[in-house]
Design a protein around this motif. Structure first.
Motif, PDB file in Angstrom:
ATOM      1  N   LYS A   1       8.307  12.902 -20.475  1.00 10.38           N
ATOM      2  CA  LYS A   1       9.521  13.112 -21.258  1.00 10.38           C
ATOM      3  C   LYS A   1       9.133  13.814 -22.558  1.00 10.38           C
ATOM      4  CE  LYS A   1      12.736   9.979 -21.243  1.00 10.38           C
ATOM      5  NZ  LYS A   1      13.416   8.692 -21.435  1.00 10.38           N
ATOM      6  N   THR A   2       9.523  15.074 -22.674  1.00  8.92           N
ATOM      7  CA  THR A   2       9.229  15.882 -23.841  1.00  8.92           C
ATOM      8  C   THR A   2      10.527  16.450 -24.375  1.00  8.92           C
ATOM      9  OG1 THR A   2       7.081  16.489 -22.910  1.00  8.92           O
ATOM     10  CG2 THR A   2       7.942  17.892 -24.669  1.00  8.92           C
ATOM     11  N   PRO A   3      10.852  16.212 -25.646  1.00  5.31           N
ATOM     12  CA  PRO A   3      12.065  16.822 -26.199  1.00  5.31           C
ATOM     13  C   PRO A   3      12.059  18.335 -25.985  1.00  5.31           C
ATOM     14  CG  PRO A   3      11.163  15.216 -27.730  1.00  5.31           C
ATOM     15  CD  PRO A   3      10.143  15.407 -26.637  1.00  5.31           C
ATOM     16  N   GLY A   4      13.190  18.856 -25.502  1.00  5.22           N
ATOM     17  CA  GLY A   4      13.289  20.292 -25.252  1.00  5.22           C
ATOM     18  C   GLY A   4      12.545  20.756 -24.018  1.00  5.22           C
ATOM     19  N   GLY A   5      12.059  19.822 -23.221  1.00  7.79           N
ATOM     20  CA  GLY A   5      11.274  20.166 -22.039  1.00  7.79           C
ATOM     21  C   GLY A   5      12.099  20.805 -20.935  1.00  7.79           C
ATOM     22  N   THR A   6      11.378  21.445 -20.032  1.00 11.02           N
ATOM     23  CA  THR A   6      11.977  22.040 -18.844  1.00 11.02           C
ATOM     24  C   THR A   6      11.426  21.283 -17.643  1.00 11.02           C
ATOM     25  OG1 THR A   6      12.171  24.186 -19.921  1.00 11.02           O
ATOM     26  CG2 THR A   6      12.233  24.191 -17.514  1.00 11.02           C
ATOM     27  N   TYR A   7      12.323  20.925 -16.710  1.00 16.64           N
ATOM     28  CA  TYR A   7      11.962  20.049 -15.603  1.00 16.64           C
ATOM     29  C   TYR A   7      12.528  20.561 -14.284  1.00 16.64           C
ATOM     30  CZ  TYR A   7      11.107  16.853 -19.445  1.00 16.64           C
ATOM     31  OH  TYR A   7      10.646  16.282 -20.598  1.00 16.64           O
TER      32      TYR A   7
ATOM     33  N   LYS B   1      27.421  17.674 -18.880  1.00 18.17           N
ATOM     34  CA  LYS B   1      26.949  18.729 -19.786  1.00 18.17           C
ATOM     35  C   LYS B   1      27.801  18.824 -21.044  1.00 18.17           C
ATOM     36  CE  LYS B   1      25.485  22.692 -18.508  1.00 18.17           C
ATOM     37  NZ  LYS B   1      25.416  24.045 -17.960  1.00 18.17           N
ATOM     38  N   SER B   2      29.091  18.532 -20.941  1.00 18.43           N
ATOM     39  CA  SER B   2      29.947  18.628 -22.125  1.00 18.43           C
ATOM     40  C   SER B   2      29.598  17.549 -23.152  1.00 18.43           C
ATOM     41  CB  SER B   2      31.423  18.548 -21.740  1.00 18.43           C
ATOM     42  OG  SER B   2      31.756  17.251 -21.303  1.00 18.43           O
ATOM     43  N   ALA B   3      29.188  16.382 -22.693  1.00 13.93           N
ATOM     44  CA  ALA B   3      28.824  15.291 -23.603  1.00 13.93           C
ATOM     45  C   ALA B   3      27.348  15.309 -23.989  1.00 13.93           C
ATOM     46  CB  ALA B   3      29.168  13.954 -22.955  1.00 13.93           C
ATOM     47  N   HIS B   4      26.501  15.772 -23.073  1.00  8.02           N
ATOM     48  CA  HIS B   4      25.038  15.758 -23.266  1.00  8.02           C
ATOM     49  C   HIS B   4      24.483  17.099 -22.787  1.00  8.02           C
ATOM     50  CE1 HIS B   4      25.490  11.457 -23.904  1.00  8.02           C
ATOM     51  NE2 HIS B   4      26.205  11.426 -22.798  1.00  8.02           N
ATOM     52  N   PRO B   5      24.511  18.119 -23.624  1.00 17.09           N
ATOM     53  CA  PRO B   5      24.164  19.479 -23.189  1.00 17.09           C
ATOM     54  C   PRO B   5      22.753  19.609 -22.606  1.00 17.09           C
ATOM     55  CG  PRO B   5      25.152  19.494 -25.373  1.00 17.09           C
ATOM     56  CD  PRO B   5      24.893  18.064 -25.023  1.00 17.09           C
ATOM     57  N   PHE B   6      22.643  20.525 -21.688  1.00 20.46           N
ATOM     58  CA  PHE B   6      21.374  20.976 -21.124  1.00 20.46           C
ATOM     59  C   PHE B   6      21.655  22.291 -20.417  1.00 20.46           C
ATOM     60  CE2 PHE B   6      23.351  18.296 -17.933  1.00 20.46           C
ATOM     61  CZ  PHE B   6      23.149  18.952 -16.737  1.00 20.46           C
ATOM     62  N   THR B   7      20.620  23.026 -20.117  1.00 17.16           N
ATOM     63  CA  THR B   7      20.750  24.310 -19.429  1.00 17.16           C
ATOM     64  C   THR B   7      20.263  24.170 -18.003  1.00 17.16           C
ATOM     65  OG1 THR B   7      20.384  25.485 -21.497  1.00 17.16           O
ATOM     66  CG2 THR B   7      20.052  26.739 -19.472  1.00 17.16           C
ATOM     67  N   ILE B   8      21.042  24.680 -17.059  1.00 18.23           N
ATOM     68  CA  ILE B   8      20.599  24.748 -15.671  1.00 18.23           C
ATOM     69  C   ILE B   8      19.972  26.130 -15.485  1.00 18.23           C
ATOM     70  CG2 ILE B   8      21.279  24.714 -13.244  1.00 18.23           C
ATOM     71  CD1 ILE B   8      23.668  22.944 -14.094  1.00 18.23           C
TER      72      ILE B   8
ATOM     73  N   ASP C   1      15.762  18.557 -29.363  1.00 15.64           N
ATOM     74  CA  ASP C   1      15.577  17.213 -29.897  1.00 15.64           C
ATOM     75  C   ASP C   1      15.875  16.111 -28.877  1.00 15.64           C
ATOM     76  OD1 ASP C   1      18.251  17.793 -29.733  1.00 15.64           O
ATOM     77  OD2 ASP C   1      18.784  16.780 -31.600  1.00 15.64           O
ATOM     78  N   ASP C   2      15.874  16.450 -27.608  1.00 14.58           N
ATOM     79  CA  ASP C   2      16.350  15.510 -26.588  1.00 14.58           C
ATOM     80  C   ASP C   2      15.409  15.502 -25.384  1.00 14.58           C
ATOM     81  OD1 ASP C   2      17.863  14.006 -24.777  1.00 14.58           O
ATOM     82  OD2 ASP C   2      19.744  14.986 -25.335  1.00 14.58           O
TER      83      ASP C   2
END
Length: 145
Positions: free
Chosen positions: A7-13, A43-50, A69-70
């Motif tokens: 678990k790394t903030p800003g990580g890509t998985y 995504k609207s409540a907890h953003p991330f990029t697909i 930061d997440d």
């Protein structure tokens, strides 16, 4: 039980999520649309990029990048699976075992999933290539965004 997860903030998985008992229902139009809605809701409540995505009848693969930061992708997957499960037709839900009933577990998704933290550009390219190969081979394409 606590699982060790990178678990790394800003990580890509890279993730693989599988249906319970590998039942093949994800690509049915109403179910695919419900999954799309679940992703949008979370995504609207907890953003991330697909970054990449493929949907197959009994599982999906995707690559996400989290905000700087997440690092809480488990919460997002839990929310996506819960949203889908709460809104899917009862016909998709198998009768739970006594153990599942005690845990209040549902029978839509496998309880665990595979995750891999992308280490560098080459690793990202390799996992994107895999998703693109699966998409080509399966002839199943569905966009969530």
């Amino acid at each position: 039980m606590q699982y060790r997860r990178a678990k790394t903030p800003g990580g890509t998985y890279f993730f693989t999520i599988v249906t319970f008992r590998q039942r093949k229902f994800l690509c049915e139009p109403d179910n695919a649309e419900l999954l799309r809605t679940a992703f949008r809701h979370v995504k609207s409540a907890h953003p991330f990029t697909i970054d990449a995505f493929v949907l197959l009848p009994e599982h999906l693969h995707c690559i996400w990048t989290l905000p700087p930061d997440d690092d809480d992708y488990p919460m997002r997957w839990n929310a996506i699976k819960n949203h889908f499960t709460r809104h899917c037709p009862d016909a998709l839900k198998l009768p739970p075992s006594p153990s599942q009933r005690r845990k209040r577990a549902q029978t839509i998704w496998q309880s665990r999933y595979w995750e891999h933290q992308i280490r560098d550009d080459r690793d990202f390219e390799k996992h994107c290539d895999y998703i693109h190969w699966v998409r080509r081979e399966s002839c199943i394409r569905y966009c969530l965004t």
